[in-house]
Design a protein around this motif. Sequence first.
Motif, PDB file in Angstrom:
ATOM      1  N   LEU A  68      56.240  -0.849 -21.121  1.00  0.00           N
ATOM      2  CA  LEU A  68      56.872  -0.300 -22.328  1.00  0.00           C
ATOM      3  C   LEU A  68      56.993   1.212 -22.288  1.00  0.00           C
ATOM      4  CD1 LEU A  68      55.144  -2.486 -25.092  1.00  0.00           C
ATOM      5  CD2 LEU A  68      57.524  -2.638 -24.334  1.00  0.00           C
ATOM      6  N   VAL A  77      63.279  -0.562 -24.886  1.00  0.00           N
ATOM      7  CA  VAL A  77      62.236  -0.530 -25.910  1.00  0.00           C
ATOM      8  C   VAL A  77      62.802  -0.051 -27.244  1.00  0.00           C
ATOM      9  CG1 VAL A  77      60.061   0.539 -26.598  1.00  0.00           C
ATOM     10  CG2 VAL A  77      60.362  -0.239 -24.253  1.00  0.00           C
ATOM     11  N   LEU A 153      62.531  -6.557 -19.923  1.00  0.00           N
ATOM     12  CA  LEU A 153      61.856  -7.041 -21.123  1.00  0.00           C
ATOM     13  C   LEU A 153      62.420  -8.393 -21.542  1.00  0.00           C
ATOM     14  CD1 LEU A 153      61.851  -3.647 -23.053  1.00  0.00           C
ATOM     15  CD2 LEU A 153      59.949  -4.673 -21.827  1.00  0.00           C
ATOM     16  N   ILE A 250      53.978  -2.121 -30.895  1.00  0.00           N
ATOM     17  CA  ILE A 250      54.904  -1.444 -29.976  1.00  0.00           C
ATOM     18  C   ILE A 250      54.883   0.049 -30.213  1.00  0.00           C
ATOM     19  CG2 ILE A 250      57.305  -1.203 -29.222  1.00  0.00           C
ATOM     20  CD1 ILE A 250      57.733  -4.118 -30.037  1.00  0.00           C
TER      21      ILE A 250
END
Length: 256
Positions: A68, A77, A153, A250
């Motif tokens: 990330l 992201v 991702l 996140i």
Amino acid sequence: MAVSFHVRSNSFPSRPHPQAAHVVEQLARLRSSEEASSSSICQRLDNLQELHESLDKLILLPVTQQALTQEQNKKAVEQLLDESLRILDLCNVSKDALSQMKEGLMEIQSILRRKRGDLSGEVKKYLSSRKSFKKSFQKVQKSLKVSQEGESLAVFGKAEAVTIALFDSLFSYMSGSKTCGKWSLVSKIMNKRKVSCQEESNEFTRIDSEFQSEETLKMEDVQILESCIQDFEDGLESLSKSLIKYRVSILNTLGH
């Protein structure tokens, strides 16, 4: 948008982490549940909540946090954060509509029990709001798109796809329209699978029909719809909490 733990990358091990494998299993279970019924949608809401709790645990893994924060994944992201916010907005749109419909139904039930009051007026008000909601749902559904950019991702992108598909089904179910929406897109992303379109006949459309002629109105059906709405509200509230926690994880990773 498309962390894939099967992608050839220096960022990830060649074998998937057990937590990643668990997420893949959850995604497969969600994809296989395409039946359009209130109980099925409620179950999918529960499954989505569990999925995002699993994704939250996945984010906490060092290998995921490393991915990330890599520069090459910056755009993916950012998109992931944007999509999580959009899904939260969908939760709020759904909850607001359901809350207003339930409020109208409770007023109608009160009039039916007391056998006095402006039943026709309340029914017209409810049907008018339903008509407005249907237009809003259709407008929102047209904007439901799933990005397929990037490979780094992928598992998060698939989670986004099944979540968007759930809201497409939910809006279709509440409006009583044909359901042939984002599950076809999910199928395209997660192995091809045929998806049928079918006209909905459910708790919402049954009451719409009965309200057209008050003589056929049944208190039992109104109560069933109110119970269905409550189940949807409970599922959406739980999903919202999991989404917020997932999004915060996140952001916390990026802040380190």
